[in-house]
Design an enzyme around this catalytic site. Structure first.
Site, PDB file in Angstrom:
ATOM      1  N   VAL A 144       0.838  -1.203   0.000  1.00  0.00           N
ATOM      2  CA  VAL A 144       0.000   0.000   0.000  1.00  0.00           C
ATOM      3  C   VAL A 144       0.876   1.257   0.000  1.00  0.00           C
ATOM      4  O   VAL A 144       0.654   2.191  -0.774  1.00  0.00           O
ATOM      5  CB  VAL A 144      -0.927  -0.028   1.242  1.00  0.00           C
ATOM      6  CG1 VAL A 144      -1.606   1.309   1.454  1.00  0.00           C
ATOM      7  CG2 VAL A 144      -1.955  -1.137   1.093  1.00  0.00           C
ATOM      8  N   THR A 183      -0.514  -4.722   9.216  1.00  0.00           N
ATOM      9  CA  THR A 183      -1.376  -5.076  10.349  1.00  0.00           C
ATOM     10  C   THR A 183      -1.741  -6.557  10.223  1.00  0.00           C
ATOM     11  O   THR A 183      -2.892  -6.896   9.960  1.00  0.00           O
ATOM     12  CB  THR A 183      -2.664  -4.213  10.372  1.00  0.00           C
ATOM     13  OG1 THR A 183      -3.325  -4.324   9.098  1.00  0.00           O
ATOM     14  CG2 THR A 183      -2.362  -2.766  10.637  1.00  0.00           C
ATOM     15  N   THR A 211      -4.708  -1.086   7.183  1.00  0.00           N
ATOM     16  CA  THR A 211      -6.050  -1.560   7.538  1.00  0.00           C
ATOM     17  C   THR A 211      -6.121  -1.738   9.051  1.00  0.00           C
ATOM     18  O   THR A 211      -5.487  -2.631   9.609  1.00  0.00           O
ATOM     19  CB  THR A 211      -6.353  -2.870   6.787  1.00  0.00           C
ATOM     20  OG1 THR A 211      -6.277  -2.582   5.393  1.00  0.00           O
ATOM     21  CG2 THR A 211      -7.730  -3.406   7.122  1.00  0.00           C
ATOM     22  N   PHE A 271      -8.054   0.498  -1.494  1.00  0.00           N
ATOM     23  CA  PHE A 271      -8.757  -0.635  -2.116  1.00  0.00           C
ATOM     24  C   PHE A 271      -7.971  -1.147  -3.325  1.00  0.00           C
ATOM     25  O   PHE A 271      -8.523  -1.404  -4.389  1.00  0.00           O
ATOM     26  CB  PHE A 271     -10.185  -0.213  -2.517  1.00  0.00           C
ATOM     27  CG  PHE A 271     -10.985   0.301  -1.368  1.00  0.00           C
ATOM     28  CD1 PHE A 271     -11.574  -0.579  -0.467  1.00  0.00           C
ATOM     29  CD2 PHE A 271     -11.130   1.657  -1.138  1.00  0.00           C
ATOM     30  CE1 PHE A 271     -12.302  -0.123   0.626  1.00  0.00           C
ATOM     31  CE2 PHE A 271     -11.856   2.141  -0.051  1.00  0.00           C
ATOM     32  CZ  PHE A 271     -12.441   1.242   0.830  1.00  0.00           C
ATOM     33  N   ARG A 280      -5.951  -3.743  -5.524  1.00  0.00           N
ATOM     34  CA  ARG A 280      -5.754  -5.185  -5.698  1.00  0.00           C
ATOM     35  C   ARG A 280      -4.326  -5.438  -6.157  1.00  0.00           C
ATOM     36  O   ARG A 280      -3.827  -4.713  -7.031  1.00  0.00           O
ATOM     37  CB  ARG A 280      -6.694  -5.749  -6.778  1.00  0.00           C
ATOM     38  CG  ARG A 280      -8.125  -5.911  -6.358  1.00  0.00           C
ATOM     39  CD  ARG A 280      -9.005  -6.083  -7.563  1.00  0.00           C
ATOM     40  NE  ARG A 280      -8.875  -4.939  -8.472  1.00  0.00           N
ATOM     41  CZ  ARG A 280      -9.234  -4.953  -9.750  1.00  0.00           C
ATOM     42  NH1 ARG A 280      -9.730  -6.043 -10.297  1.00  0.00           N
ATOM     43  NH2 ARG A 280      -9.100  -3.875 -10.501  1.00  0.00           N
ATOM     44  N   GLU A 281      -3.682  -6.436  -5.610  1.00  0.00           N
ATOM     45  CA  GLU A 281      -2.346  -6.789  -6.096  1.00  0.00           C
ATOM     46  C   GLU A 281      -2.464  -7.145  -7.582  1.00  0.00           C
ATOM     47  O   GLU A 281      -3.423  -7.792  -7.990  1.00  0.00           O
ATOM     48  CB  GLU A 281      -1.781  -7.978  -5.301  1.00  0.00           C
ATOM     49  CG  GLU A 281      -1.513  -7.597  -3.866  1.00  0.00           C
ATOM     50  CD  GLU A 281      -0.782  -8.672  -3.083  1.00  0.00           C
ATOM     51  OE1 GLU A 281      -0.221  -9.594  -3.688  1.00  0.00           O
ATOM     52  OE2 GLU A 281      -0.772  -8.557  -1.843  1.00  0.00           O
ATOM     53  N   GLY A 302     -13.452 -20.814  -7.805  1.00  0.00           N
ATOM     54  CA  GLY A 302     -12.061 -21.258  -7.915  1.00  0.00           C
ATOM     55  C   GLY A 302     -11.620 -21.942  -6.650  1.00  0.00           C
ATOM     56  O   GLY A 302     -12.448 -22.402  -5.855  1.00  0.00           O
ATOM     57  N   CYS A 310      -5.074 -10.160   2.426  1.00  0.00           N
ATOM     58  CA  CYS A 310      -6.154  -9.291   2.921  1.00  0.00           C
ATOM     59  C   CYS A 310      -7.416 -10.025   3.350  1.00  0.00           C
ATOM     60  O   CYS A 310      -7.840  -9.909   4.500  1.00  0.00           O
ATOM     61  CB  CYS A 310      -6.492  -8.263   1.851  1.00  0.00           C
ATOM     62  SG  CYS A 310      -5.045  -7.333   1.362  1.00  0.00           S
ATOM     63  N   LYS A 361      -7.091 -12.356   6.489  1.00  0.00           N
ATOM     64  CA  LYS A 361      -6.747 -11.555   7.681  1.00  0.00           C
ATOM     65  C   LYS A 361      -7.915 -10.646   8.101  1.00  0.00           C
ATOM     66  O   LYS A 361      -8.279 -10.574   9.267  1.00  0.00           O
ATOM     67  CB  LYS A 361      -5.499 -10.734   7.335  1.00  0.00           C
ATOM     68  CG  LYS A 361      -5.261  -9.483   8.119  1.00  0.00           C
ATOM     69  CD  LYS A 361      -3.957  -8.832   7.698  1.00  0.00           C
ATOM     70  CE  LYS A 361      -4.079  -7.766   6.636  1.00  0.00           C
ATOM     71  NZ  LYS A 361      -4.626  -6.485   7.050  1.00  0.00           N
TER      72      LYS A 361
HETATM   73  C1  UGA Z   1      -8.223  -7.409  -2.049  1.00  0.00           C
HETATM   74  C2  UGA Z   1      -9.350  -6.453  -2.522  1.00  0.00           C
HETATM   75  O1  UGA Z   1      -9.859  -6.882  -3.781  1.00  0.00           O
HETATM   76  C3  UGA Z   1      -8.826  -5.035  -2.626  1.00  0.00           C
HETATM   77  O2  UGA Z   1      -9.905  -4.152  -2.962  1.00  0.00           O
HETATM   78  C4  UGA Z   1      -8.252  -4.630  -1.265  1.00  0.00           C
HETATM   79  O3  UGA Z   1      -7.740  -3.331  -1.287  1.00  0.00           O
HETATM   80  C5  UGA Z   1      -7.130  -5.583  -0.890  1.00  0.00           C
HETATM   81  O4  UGA Z   1      -7.673  -6.919  -0.829  1.00  0.00           O
HETATM   82  C6  UGA Z   1      -6.605  -5.144   0.442  1.00  0.00           C
HETATM   83  O5  UGA Z   1      -7.349  -5.225   1.438  1.00  0.00           O
HETATM   84  O6  UGA Z   1      -5.507  -4.582   0.508  1.00  0.00           O
HETATM   85  P1  UGA Z   1      -6.198  -8.685  -3.253  1.00  0.00           P
HETATM   86  O7  UGA Z   1      -5.993  -9.384  -1.947  1.00  0.00           O
HETATM   87  O8  UGA Z   1      -5.031  -8.120  -3.972  1.00  0.00           O
HETATM   88  O9  UGA Z   1      -7.229  -7.453  -3.066  1.00  0.00           O
HETATM   89  O10 UGA Z   1      -6.835  -9.738  -4.232  1.00  0.00           O
HETATM   90  P2  UGA Z   1      -8.245  -9.989  -4.964  1.00  0.00           P
HETATM   91  O11 UGA Z   1      -8.097  -9.726  -6.393  1.00  0.00           O
HETATM   92  O12 UGA Z   1      -9.354  -9.344  -4.248  1.00  0.00           O
HETATM   93  O13 UGA Z   1      -8.356 -11.584  -4.758  1.00  0.00           O
HETATM   94  C7  UGA Z   1      -8.447 -12.156  -3.457  1.00  0.00           C
HETATM   95  C8  UGA Z   1      -8.695 -13.641  -3.556  1.00  0.00           C
HETATM   96  O14 UGA Z   1      -9.997 -13.902  -4.084  1.00  0.00           O
HETATM   97  C9  UGA Z   1      -7.720 -14.379  -4.471  1.00  0.00           C
HETATM   98  O15 UGA Z   1      -7.372 -15.606  -3.905  1.00  0.00           O
HETATM   99  C10 UGA Z   1      -8.517 -14.567  -5.766  1.00  0.00           C
HETATM  100  O16 UGA Z   1      -8.083 -15.669  -6.520  1.00  0.00           O
HETATM  101  C11 UGA Z   1      -9.897 -14.795  -5.184  1.00  0.00           C
HETATM  102  N1  UGA Z   1     -10.991 -14.499  -6.159  1.00  0.00           N
HETATM  103  C12 UGA Z   1     -11.213 -13.233  -6.565  1.00  0.00           C
HETATM  104  C13 UGA Z   1     -11.792 -15.538  -6.601  1.00  0.00           C
HETATM  105  O17 UGA Z   1     -11.598 -16.719  -6.244  1.00  0.00           O
HETATM  106  N2  UGA Z   1     -12.828 -15.248  -7.452  1.00  0.00           N
HETATM  107  C14 UGA Z   1     -13.081 -13.988  -7.864  1.00  0.00           C
HETATM  108  O18 UGA Z   1     -14.056 -13.792  -8.633  1.00  0.00           O
HETATM  109  C15 UGA Z   1     -12.255 -12.951  -7.424  1.00  0.00           C
END
Ligand code: UGA
Length: 432
Positions: free
Chosen positions: A11, A86, A122, A152, A154-155, A256, A263, A266
């Site tokens: 972040v 955090t 966070t 917000f 996403r990686e 999936g 995130c 946690k």
């Molecule tokens: C997530 C949130 O999407 C961000 O908005 C937030 O800022 C971030 O956490 C954070 O709190 O810092 P991130 O952890 O990078 O972002 O990843 P996501 O793209 O959200 O995916 C999270 C998990 O959900 C992954 O394992 C992904 O494979 C899974 N996922 C996501 C699914 O299984 N299906 C989906 O349709 C979307």
């Protein structure tokens, strides 16, 4: 504006670099000297598409600086962003805020003129109150304001998410502070981003509720996929069919493996703990956590079924081992439990990940990293597509797998069931 970003993790680094790219003078501070030296030389500690170019560009034009000197950086800045980690506490489910509170203590020793202190880390509801309390032990409340401005990002999509946020949340009831932050974000709001001013506690809860809701959405579709597998219905049809209802929305409905990353796991746990603290039983989120925990075992069971419980000496290839595509992050990746469970049963694992070899698996004799897809899959009895990198979308399995009796378990539903059938490939996917 003059900004100081404390913590060059995900972040902090992305926000600092993007704010400097928007024309601000930014000092990114970290106590890790080698990280700071690397950043000065354009070496980025994380894999994030596009980040290296932005770092190099803004460091060269001197809007972006890197430093280990907290004192100097704070004194030179008007707005201080707390962006330290955090993580979940070692013995518990709530967030460990020690790094945030240590930074607050350091800040309290240095505030001589008005500073805005923004928490991007966070932090659970009332975290901002605690930060304010720590600083006010040494500094008059007139000389600072503490704001919650959750991120917000996403990686893998972090830069795009920074420049095109769905919303910017600013938790403060301090008018002057709100105006300064409105100005800081003006380049984004002028391009359409919504700016929402709430109370500090509301902003803190918005962050947790967003992540918990998204985790719920994924868990929901994963459970519907389980049902689809029993009744011969395609989950993709369900995701499209329900996602077109604007009240539901089509995003985050891809079934999936268990959701992972730094995130969702946690933050869902920390939110339940906050609920408990305020005597509110968050039963939905508790079920989500439980269901997601079961999901990795369920995925393993499917692997055992595909291989008819004959795991010993089987060559299993994982394509992608991080928690999702476009990141090198292994945190809470379902591979961390699946791979050890499979080698325990005698499997031989080969894996390929576009972000390279992972230290998590170096201790296992029967887990080998291949540095290209062809080598990884050539001897496989089973290929598990664990993440949806573009690199995995156009593989010629018939040509590249030498073992003619191979199967594919596509955990991200990248390939078409019918096309696989036409090629007579034993293909298994999610919710089918
Ligand atoms: C997530 C949130 O999407 C961000 O908005 C937030 O800022 C971030 O956490 C954070 O709190 O810092 P991130 O952890 O990078 O972002 O990843 P996501 O793209 O959200 O995916 C999270 C998990 O959900 C992954 O394992 C992904 O494979 C899974 N996922 C996501 C699914 O299984 N299906 C989906 O349709 C979307």
């Amino acid at each position: 504006m003059k900004l100081c970003i404390i913590g060059t993790g995900y972040v902090g680094l992305v926000s600092g670099v993007c704010f400097s790219d928007l024309g601000n003078d930014v000092i990114c501070v970290d106590k890790d000297l080698s990280k700071i030296e690397n950043l000065k030389n354009g070496i980025i500690p994380i894999y994030e598409p596009g980040l290296d170019e932005l770092v190099i560009k803004n460091y060269k034009n001197k809007r972006l600086k890197f430093s280990t000197n907290l004192k100097d950086s704070i004194l030179k800045s008007d707005i201080i962003f707390i962006c330290v980690g955090t993580p979940t506490k070692k013995n518990g489910n709530d967030a460990d805020l020690s790094q945030v509170y240590n930074v607050a203590k350091e800040i309290s020793k240095l505030v001589k003129k008005f500073k805005i202190i923004v928490t991007k880390s966070t932090v659970p509801v009332t975290g901002g109150d605690e930060i304010e309390k720590i600083i006010s032990k040494k500094v008059s409340k007139k000389l600072f304001s503490v704001v919650s401005n959750p991120e917000f990002l996403r990686e893998g999509e972090a830069i795009r998410d920074f420049y095109k946020p769905d919303r910017i949340i600013i938790g403060t009831s301090h008018k002057k502070t709100n105006n300064v932050l409105k100005n800081l974000y003006a380049p984004l709001t002028s391009r359409g981003a919504k700016y929402i001013n709430t109370s500090r506690k509301a902003a803190e809860l918005i962050k947790y509720s967003s992540n918990a809701f998204l985790a719920t959405k994924i868990t929901f579709i994963n459970e519907i996929a389980n049902l689809c597998e029993k009744i011969n219905v395609n989950i993709e049809d369900i995701s499209i069919g329900i996602g077109l209802d604007k009240r539901i929305g089509s995003r985050f409905l891809r079934a999936g493996p268990a959701y992972g990353g730094s995130c969702f796991p946690k933050d869902t746990k920390a939110l339940v703990t906050t609920g408990d603290k305020f005597k509110t039983n968050l039963t939905v989120i508790k079920s989500v956590i439980k269901s997601n925990k079961n999901r990795s075992s369920l995925m393993l069971k499917r692997v055992f079924d595909i291989l008819k419980n004959k795991i010993n000496n089987k060559n299993i290839c994982f394509l992608g081992v991080t928690f999702k595509a476009n990141t090198d992050d292994m945190r809470d990746s379902s591979c961390l439990s699946m791979i050890p469970a499979l080698i325990k049963k005698g499997a031989k694992i080969n894996y390929f990940d576009p972000t390279g070899e992972k230290s998590d698996f170096k201790k296992f004799k029967n887990v080998i990293f291949s540095n290209n897809i062809k080598d990884a899959i050539k001897k496989s009895d089973l290929i598990i597509i664990h993440t949806e990198w573009n690199d995995f979308k156009t593989i010629n399995f018939k040509k590249d797998v030498k073992n003619k009796k191979f199967s594919i378990f596509d955990m991200r539903n990248i390939y078409s069931v019918n096309k696989m059938k036409d090629q007579k490939i034993k293909y298994f996917s999610i919710g089918n």
